[in-house]
Motif scaffolding. Sequence first.
Motif, mmCIF file in Angstrom:
data_model
loop_
_atom_site.group_PDB
_atom_site.id
_atom_site.type_symbol
_atom_site.label_atom_id
_atom_site.label_comp_id
_atom_site.label_asym_id
_atom_site.label_seq_id
_atom_site.Cartn_x
_atom_site.Cartn_y
_atom_site.Cartn_z
ATOM 1 N N PHE A 1 0.840 -1.197 0.000
ATOM 2 C CA PHE A 1 0.000 0.000 0.000
ATOM 3 C C PHE A 1 0.874 1.246 0.000
ATOM 4 O O PHE A 1 1.858 1.333 0.737
ATOM 5 C CB PHE A 1 -0.916 0.013 1.223
ATOM 6 N N THR A 2 0.496 2.186 -0.831
ATOM 7 C CA THR A 2 1.196 3.479 -0.841
ATOM 8 C C THR A 2 0.569 4.439 0.164
ATOM 9 O O THR A 2 1.143 5.474 0.479
ATOM 10 C CB THR A 2 1.141 4.097 -2.246
ATOM 11 N N THR A 3 -0.630 4.097 0.633
ATOM 12 C CA THR A 3 -1.322 4.901 1.654
ATOM 13 C C THR A 3 -1.700 3.966 2.794
ATOM 14 O O THR A 3 -1.071 2.928 2.976
ATOM 15 C CB THR A 3 -2.577 5.562 1.060
ATOM 16 N N ALA A 4 -2.680 4.328 3.583
ATOM 17 C CA ALA A 4 -3.104 3.484 4.702
ATOM 18 C C ALA A 4 -3.711 2.181 4.191
ATOM 19 O O ALA A 4 -4.446 2.169 3.208
ATOM 20 C CB ALA A 4 -4.125 4.230 5.552
ATOM 21 N N ASN A 5 -3.418 1.112 4.900
ATOM 22 C CA ASN A 5 -4.012 -0.185 4.595
ATOM 23 C C ASN A 5 -5.347 -0.283 5.317
ATOM 24 O O ASN A 5 -5.392 -0.246 6.547
ATOM 25 C CB ASN A 5 -3.067 -1.293 5.066
ATOM 26 N N PRO A 6 -6.448 -0.409 4.598
ATOM 27 C CA PRO A 6 -7.754 -0.438 5.277
ATOM 28 C C PRO A 6 -8.046 -1.744 5.993
ATOM 29 O O PRO A 6 -9.123 -1.911 6.558
ATOM 30 C CB PRO A 6 -8.742 -0.207 4.129
ATOM 31 N N GLY A 7 -7.105 -2.689 5.989
ATOM 32 C CA GLY A 7 -7.305 -3.935 6.704
ATOM 33 C C GLY A 7 -7.855 -5.056 5.852
ATOM 34 O O GLY A 7 -8.108 -6.154 6.361
ATOM 35 N N THR A 8 -8.039 -4.826 4.561
ATOM 36 C CA THR A 8 -8.550 -5.858 3.672
ATOM 37 C C THR A 8 -7.403 -6.683 3.106
ATOM 38 O O THR A 8 -6.238 -6.296 3.161
ATOM 39 C CB THR A 8 -9.327 -5.222 2.515
ATOM 40 N N ALA A 9 -7.748 -7.843 2.558
ATOM 41 C CA ALA A 9 -6.789 -8.644 1.799
ATOM 42 C C ALA A 9 -7.067 -8.399 0.311
ATOM 43 O O ALA A 9 -8.237 -8.322 -0.097
ATOM 44 C CB ALA A 9 -6.929 -10.121 2.141
#
Length: 855
Positions: free
Chosen positions: A183-191
């Motif tokens: 991820f280049t930004t925040a990881n929303p927690g998904t796969a």
Amino acid sequence: MLKATLRSFLAHKGRLLLSALAVVLSVAFVAGSLIFSDTVSRTFDRLFASSAADVTVGPRQNLDEALPSGATATLPAALAARVARVDGVAAARAEAEVEDITVVDARNESVSPRTGAPTIGGAWDPSGRSPVELGSGRAPRGPGEALLDARTADRADVRIGDTVTVVAPPGSFRARVVGTVTFTTANPGTALLFVDPGTARTKLLGDAGAATSITVDAAPGVSDATLKRRVADALGADRYVYRTAGEQAQSDVQELGGFLDVIKYVMVGFAGVAVLVGVFLIVNTFSMLIAQRTRELGLLRALGADRRQVRRSVLTEALLLGLVGATLGLVSGIALAAGLIELMGLLGMGIDTAGMVIGWVTPVTAYAVGVGVTFVAAYLPARRAAAVSPMAALSDAEVAGVGRPLRLRALAGAVVGAAGAAALAGCAAAADTGSAASLLGAGIVLTLVATVIAGPLLVRPVIRVLGAAFPALFGPVGLMSQRNALRNPRRTGATAAALMVGLALVGGLSVASVSMTESFDRQIDRTLGADYVVQSGNFTPFPREITEAVRRTEGVGLVVRSAFTPVAVRLPDGDRVETTAAGYEPRLDEVANIDYARGGTASALAAGRLGMDADFAREHGVRVGSVLPVEFRGGRTAELTVGALTDQESAEGFGTTGGIYFGLGTVERYAPGGQDAAVYVNAAAGTDDDELRAALERTLDPYPQVQVRDLADYKQLVRDQIAVLLYLVYALLGLAIVIAVLGVVNTLALSVVERTREIGLLRAIGLGRRQLRRMIRLESVVIAVFGAVLGLALGLLWGLCTQQVLALQGMTALAIPWGTIVAVVVGSAVIGVVAALLPALRASRMNVLAAIAHE
């Protein structure tokens, strides 16, 4: 007066510390929830804003899905070519993205997040707006290759070169992992799993000519709004949904908002409990401090201070306490938010604590809560202080309020209690869920206020009963402890009220949750006739491939599929009801027990027919034979005839208003593309149930998203869902107990100071240290149990009324958690013992002569 106030505050800072802790806790939860939600919102605002295309074209959705159908809304991929020719378009891409696929590793274990976040499959077609970039390996080529996000790959121990199985709506396929993305930004927690665009359309969507959206980049100098208008004109404004980058980002945030709101409301609930319980603690503390300073306040009045100055002095002390508590609470709230962010990181959501957002609203709210709570709580004690006569300086200090009659409290408590009882009675008698819920809320508030007001009136009769055995068990020490608790009913009532609030919440919600569990258990016992149910753990639908594998399993006799679909039904009385309808295969009677008021299963599942709950039908003027216009997903419509009315007393809710169902053929005709919600299985003749279960589990081993459940397993699944509510209740109880213990400790500590001379005299005439400690412990226990008895009585009343509201939704069973009630009462006695440890120790260490000489 200002100097006297400051010196008084500093002189009593130890006594005020416990009250300050209540303020700190309430402010910490308020500030922490605001900081956490602001930080997460800002993080995802940036994520969605940076990844959203200038204009996005999506399929039009006419109905919301309360329960997932498993269908993926699509539009023609060829629209991308048409959009590309629109004036002002720099580029247009057909996107293919599917949520809730399952990726299975070589050990037949799912690599999906264990937090319940989705696994998203999509086409690898990166652009400058993509939130991910290739981290290692290479891009996928052809249907046998895929990319996996690095975090998921690390957690599941999947390496480049490993083969995974992707279970998608059209069916499963195998792919070799050729690279990972970061991820280049925040990881929303998904796969995330990516395949090449052609594979995404054929394997994930099942249609080479379909796309889930068209993303459009604007040419230089063309605004998003202008481009949106041009694209809508070219394709037809009413055929699709058009969003600018800002609108798309806002839509994505709103989808995430439900998750964020849950966390925010939970923390606000904790803050509310802390504030409510803290108010009792602060009122009690200031009341006792003022009672002990009667002589001092009388002296100030004799020296010329007027009532206003005395009142202002006490409120200034409260203001100082609020400022200190709010400041410490704000710092604690920042730490709490940081802890929550770290916790989210452990659960897979990558948010940087360095980017924590502390807006101006947070400190303003923190100080408003901290100062406001203490100021309001101290107002009544301040008025009482202002009423002290100058003559009090010439007499021994009296404990204010000991001898004053409780007639006014009795009158006020009776009026408020009568209003609360009327509201709860109206709730029990109401036939409409909305009205019943409103009356329930009003009744809870009013009865709580009435109990707090009238609590001192109940002290003497209840504590005489609770402490009746003390003289026989503990002799004179037991008798003195009982009389000490009875000495000041106002103080005892206020001390017990803090614990009462928490236990009332626990009692009410425990009755509600246990009744819900019992209702679902009875419903499952009454309706489920299948040997086994194949279903996912989180009730998400699954591909038809799994159902067909079940059919082929040795020992399987009958298989009945079910599916959900959103519908909107126009009723004879003019109402338009949006709900979720179920579809079943024809042999439903062999796996389910359904009671009918009119008609039967065959007439309900026939082509062009539907079934409906009899009570719902009666409310809206529907009869067997009524023809109802039904709108399905995607705008398809049909006129269906009511073929049967059920009399199930089924638990409604979760978007299933009306109990509408029809044949699976109707679902597949008017709402194609969905997946199965559950499969009901009966064993073939001569097949043992245990053998069939073992065979089904072997068949479903490659599909970890579904499980085989019998009747007991199915009940446990429902219990586990309801248990989440109980965990929240117990967490609230823990917080209330912490503050209540502070209140008991504070009361006993101040009471020991107030009774210093008395304690010295008791010691002088032979009371031993151990006996003194026991006396204070018994006093604490009887106060705590008094609070528990009031709280549980109130909670049971609330729980009974809540169950009446649930009964209107079909959950008619009433269950009382007697084990929990007994445990709470015993636990309250333990709380009383723990809370008395320090005050009792302090009292036992007093010097006898110094105590007798104490003023």
